[in-house]
Design a protein around this motif. Structure first.
Motif, short mmCIF file in Angstrom:
data_model
loop_
_atom_site.label_atom_id
_atom_site.label_comp_id
_atom_site.label_asym_id
_atom_site.label_seq_id
_atom_site.Cartn_x
_atom_site.Cartn_y
_atom_site.Cartn_z
N ALA A 31 -4.85 0.61 -9.96
CA ALA A 31 -4.40 -0.76 -10.27
C ALA A 31 -4.53 -1.04 -11.77
N ILE A 32 -5.63 -0.60 -12.36
CA ILE A 32 -5.83 -0.80 -13.79
C ILE A 32 -4.73 -0.11 -14.59
N ARG A 33 -4.44 1.12 -14.22
CA ARG A 33 -3.53 1.96 -15.00
C ARG A 33 -2.07 1.53 -14.86
N TYR A 34 -1.69 1.03 -13.68
CA TYR A 34 -0.27 0.80 -13.42
C TYR A 34 0.12 -0.67 -13.29
N SER A 35 -0.72 -1.57 -13.72
CA SER A 35 -0.44 -2.99 -13.55
C SER A 35 -0.43 -3.74 -14.87
N ASP A 36 0.46 -4.71 -14.96
CA ASP A 36 0.41 -5.68 -16.05
C ASP A 36 -0.53 -6.83 -15.69
N ASP A 83 -1.62 12.44 -0.53
CA ASP A 83 -2.65 13.10 -1.32
C ASP A 83 -2.51 12.67 -2.77
N ILE A 84 -3.47 13.06 -3.60
CA ILE A 84 -3.55 12.51 -4.95
C ILE A 84 -2.32 12.83 -5.80
N TYR A 85 -1.72 14.01 -5.60
CA TYR A 85 -0.52 14.36 -6.36
C TYR A 85 0.61 13.39 -6.07
N TYR A 86 0.88 13.17 -4.79
CA TYR A 86 1.98 12.30 -4.41
C TYR A 86 1.68 10.83 -4.70
N GLN A 87 0.40 10.47 -4.72
CA GLN A 87 0.05 9.11 -5.11
C GLN A 87 0.49 8.83 -6.54
N TYR A 88 0.13 9.74 -7.44
CA TYR A 88 0.47 9.51 -8.84
C TYR A 88 1.96 9.74 -9.12
N GLU A 89 2.58 10.64 -8.38
CA GLU A 89 4.03 10.80 -8.50
C GLU A 89 4.74 9.50 -8.15
N LEU A 90 4.28 8.86 -7.08
CA LEU A 90 4.89 7.61 -6.64
C LEU A 90 4.62 6.48 -7.63
N ASP A 125 -6.94 1.44 -4.58
CA ASP A 125 -7.62 2.13 -5.65
C ASP A 125 -7.65 1.28 -6.92
N ILE A 126 -8.83 0.89 -7.35
CA ILE A 126 -8.96 -0.02 -8.49
C ILE A 126 -8.51 0.66 -9.78
N GLU A 181 0.83 -1.21 0.00
CA GLU A 181 0.00 0.00 0.00
C GLU A 181 0.86 1.27 0.00
N PRO A 182 1.69 1.44 -1.02
CA PRO A 182 2.64 2.56 -1.03
C PRO A 182 2.00 3.94 -1.11
#
Length: 257
Positions: free
Chosen positions: A201-206, A169-176, A197-198, A163-164
């Motif tokens: 998961a969709i966007r950043y997973s193979d 907040d949303i900015y740092y979530q997507y930065e990470l 966040d589903i 759960e990194p």
């Protein structure tokens, strides 16, 4: 990495994990999702050898995890836990340097290889200009990147993240998450992470592993796993699954029925 019929229980009365099987693909990002208490972090803990299963085994390069010595395993996989603490006066560089412990003996001085690994980890996480800054002076997103830098300094082919994006907040979530994607695409790291966040998961997973009540309900590509039916079964929530040219696939919650 192969998961073979893993069963695990904290109190030996109710199984937290129930006969889980699967393969973690080399060079891919695998994300574990599911409702609270379904066993996501526990499964990651078993895969990292932090928990010993009551049944089954986890194989890394064909060898059971339990047969690895601690330093030997620490050269194969690195783990970033959900909650981490460090002395408030410890600097970014000092904490990152702890990732080199698996390669050192007691009182052994820092080698050129250690220095290069630390420098690389700080560069990857965009923390080079913060290396002399105490951890306590960093933002939440920067602190999380320091723990990832320490893991990167281990120079392992596998990186596990529990759960990194929690507490960010949303900015740092997507930065990470962009950092995680870059580590995978640029350096070929095999990454396993737990996310709530589903859509992330969709966007950043193979590959996505969806869990419920200690079982792996479905595993596959995001488009195979995330369906109206599977989300209803796993979360008890009605959703619409959409796809467009700009954002790709995503879900929109509709309600609880």
């Amino acid at each position: 990495m192969e998961i073979k019929d893993i069963t695990f229980s904290y109190d030996k009365k109710v199984n937290t994990l129930k006969s889980i099987n699967g393969l973690i693909e080399i060079g891919k990002i695998t994300t574990i999702i599911g409702p609270n208490g379904c066993g996501k972090s526990t499964l990651l803990g078993v895969m990292a050898n932090n928990h010993s299963p009551q049944g089954g085994e986890v194989l890394l390069e064909g060898k059971p995890l339990v047969n690895f010595k601690p330093k030997e395993l620490a050269k194969k996989l690195a783990v970033v836990h959900q909650q981490n603490t460090a002395p408030i006066d410890m600097t970014v560089e000092r904490l990152t340097s702890y990732g080199r412990i698996p390669y050192k003996n007691l009182f052994q001085p820092t080698s050129k290889e250690d220095e290069e690994a630390i420098e690389w980890a700080l560069e990857c996480t965009n923390l080079t200009d913060k290396k002399a800054v105490p951890i306590a002076e960093l933002s939440g997103g920067q602190k999380q990147r320091v723990w990832i830098a320490m893991a990167l300094a281990q120079k392992t082919p596998f990186l596990f993240l529990d759960e990194p994006t929690t507490y960010l907040d949303i900015y740092y979530q997507y930065e990470l998450l962009e950092l995680i994607k870059d580590l995978n695409q640029t350096y070929g790291m095999s990454i396993v992470m737990v996310l709530h966040d589903i859509n992330q998961a969709i966007r950043y997973s193979d590959t996505i592993i969806a869990m419920k009540n200690g079982e792996a309900i479905v595993k596959g590509k995001p488009s195979e796993v995330i369906t109206v039916q599977s989300i209803k079964e796993i979360y008890g929530v009605d959703v619409a699954v959409k796809t467009d040219d700009d954002t790709g696939m995503y879900i929109i919650p509709i309600g609880i029925s």
